[in-house]
Design a protein around this motif. Structure first.
Motif, mmCIF file in Angstrom:
data_model
loop_
_atom_site.group_PDB
_atom_site.id
_atom_site.type_symbol
_atom_site.label_atom_id
_atom_site.label_comp_id
_atom_site.label_asym_id
_atom_site.label_seq_id
_atom_site.Cartn_x
_atom_site.Cartn_y
_atom_site.Cartn_z
ATOM 1 N N VAL A 13 0.940 -1.174 0.023
ATOM 2 C CA VAL A 13 0.062 0.083 0.030
ATOM 3 C C VAL A 13 0.735 1.235 -0.137
ATOM 4 O O VAL A 13 0.520 2.257 -0.768
ATOM 5 N N LEU A 28 -6.957 -5.488 -2.272
ATOM 6 C CA LEU A 28 -6.309 -4.724 -3.574
ATOM 7 C C LEU A 28 -6.886 -5.019 -4.782
ATOM 8 O O LEU A 28 -7.162 -6.147 -4.921
ATOM 9 N N ARG A 53 -5.808 -4.784 -8.846
ATOM 10 C CA ARG A 53 -4.630 -4.674 -9.468
ATOM 11 C C ARG A 53 -4.942 -4.758 -11.049
ATOM 12 O O ARG A 53 -6.053 -5.060 -11.465
ATOM 13 N N VAL A 97 -1.655 -0.541 -8.447
ATOM 14 C CA VAL A 97 -2.513 -1.185 -7.512
ATOM 15 C C VAL A 97 -3.380 -0.316 -6.668
ATOM 16 O O VAL A 97 -2.548 0.720 -6.219
ATOM 17 N N VAL A 140 -6.188 0.328 -3.529
ATOM 18 C CA VAL A 140 -6.702 -0.190 -2.368
ATOM 19 C C VAL A 140 -8.258 -0.024 -2.412
ATOM 20 O O VAL A 140 -8.693 0.821 -2.739
ATOM 21 N N THR A 141 -9.020 -1.346 -1.992
ATOM 22 C CA THR A 141 -10.331 -1.322 -1.616
ATOM 23 C C THR A 141 -10.757 -0.654 -0.593
ATOM 24 O O THR A 141 -10.050 -0.033 0.126
ATOM 25 N N GLY A 182 -9.759 -2.885 2.029
ATOM 26 C CA GLY A 182 -8.176 -2.620 2.217
ATOM 27 C C GLY A 182 -7.582 -1.571 2.654
ATOM 28 O O GLY A 182 -6.767 -1.436 3.749
ATOM 29 N N TYR A 200 -5.623 -1.302 6.247
ATOM 30 C CA TYR A 200 -4.333 -1.057 6.281
ATOM 31 C C TYR A 200 -4.272 0.063 7.359
ATOM 32 O O TYR A 200 -3.064 0.169 8.045
#
Length: 301
Positions: free
Chosen positions: A14, A49, A51, A56, A58-59, A62, A66
């Motif tokens: 991230v 994530l 891709r 990349v 972040v959802t 996510g 994080y």
């Protein structure tokens, strides 16, 4: 799956925005990074994530993960460090950024002393005044002159740098001795401009006397965004310059530079060590910063 290792890998992906950069920063194969992320997502039964071939992202899940994971890892590192710092020699690679003038004239000449104290630390030194992506480039800390404006960084003031206004004899023979700061802007004199690359502007020259401060946007023939090139331009006779005293001291002593406008002073420039808020201040960073404090304390004496 080693969930803690997977969490560390996820946090670094991230922060770097890229599987390959995360693998380099963590010194592990990219396939291992990919497998750990996939295992973590399978364990959590959610996608952390998204891709694409280029990036990349972040959802929502996510981003939430994080935030908590980075906090947990920081607390674990701090706990481990608090128990081991008094027993273990600091070791490992230390990624540091600083301007070339500090590196060449101050830090590198004294690094043998640091190495003798901490022989297990390897220093990866990045030189320049460029804008640094601390997370993506895995930078541990940086030495910066001037008050930091980036709120994402923790800044520790370690010194103040005396400044001097000066010009070369070649310049003064041609243009004469300036008598007022305004002459730098009115065409009577030229300055060497210092270009702030990130903002794309020339920094004003600062003059203070008896509580009065004047900021002068100078008339210039050449500007530079590197302190060493700035010094070279002044020595060549391309204009009046405002330099850190530690850079100008030798040239002032041998007559290659002469002080000008002695009644007008430039306020000392604060010097900071900065590092990201999200990065645990490891023992190797701590001992390096403390060493810098001692090194810079006597820089202008």
């Amino acid at each position: 799956m080693d969930q803690l290792s997977a969490m560390r890998v996820f946090v670094r992906v991230v922060e770097t925005g890229n599987f390959s950069r995360a693998a380099i920063a963590l010194n592990m194969p990219k396939t291992t990074v990919t497998n750990l992320i996939q295992g973590l997502e399978a364990h959590l039964r959610t996608t952390l994530l998204n891709r694409t071939t280029r990036r990349v992202m972040v959802t929502t899940d996510g981003a939430l993960y994080y935030e908590r994971a980075s906090q947990i890892i920081s607390e674990i590192d701090e706990l481990d460090g608090s128990l081991s710092n008094s027993q273990a020699q600091p070791s490992g690679r230390l990624r540091v950024e600083m301007a070339g003038a500090f590196a060449d004239l101050v830090v590198i000449p004294s690094l043998c002393d640091f190495h003798s104290r901490h022989p297990q630390i390897q220093i990866d030194l990045g030189v320049g005044d460029r804008l640094v992506d601390y997370m993506a480039e895995n930078v541990d800390c940086a030495l910066r002159a001037g008050t930091p404006t980036d709120q994402s960084l923790i800044a520790r003031k370690i010194s103040e740098i005396a400044m001097v206004t000066c010009a070369s004899p070649v310049y003064l023979e041609k243009m004469g001795m300036p008598t007022m700061p305004e002459e730098m802007a009115e065409g009577h004199h030229f300055a060497v401009g210092y270009l702030q690359a990130q903002a794309g502007r020339i920094l004003p020259m600062e003059f203070s006397r008896d509580g009065e401060t004047r900021d002068i946007v100078p008339n210039y023939v050449i500007s530079a965004n590197d302190a060493r090139s700035y010094l070279t331009a002044a020595l060549t006779g391309l204009g009046v310059a405002q330099l850190p005293l530690f850079m100008a001291r030798e040239a002032l002593a041998d007559g290659r530079l002469i002080r000008v406008l002695p009644m007008w002073q430039h306020e000392p420039l604060p010097l900071y060590v900065v590092y990201p808020q999200t990065r645990h201040l490891s023992n190797k960073v701590r001992v390096f910063v403390n060493w810098l404090v001692g090194l810079m304390r006597d820089i202008d004496k």
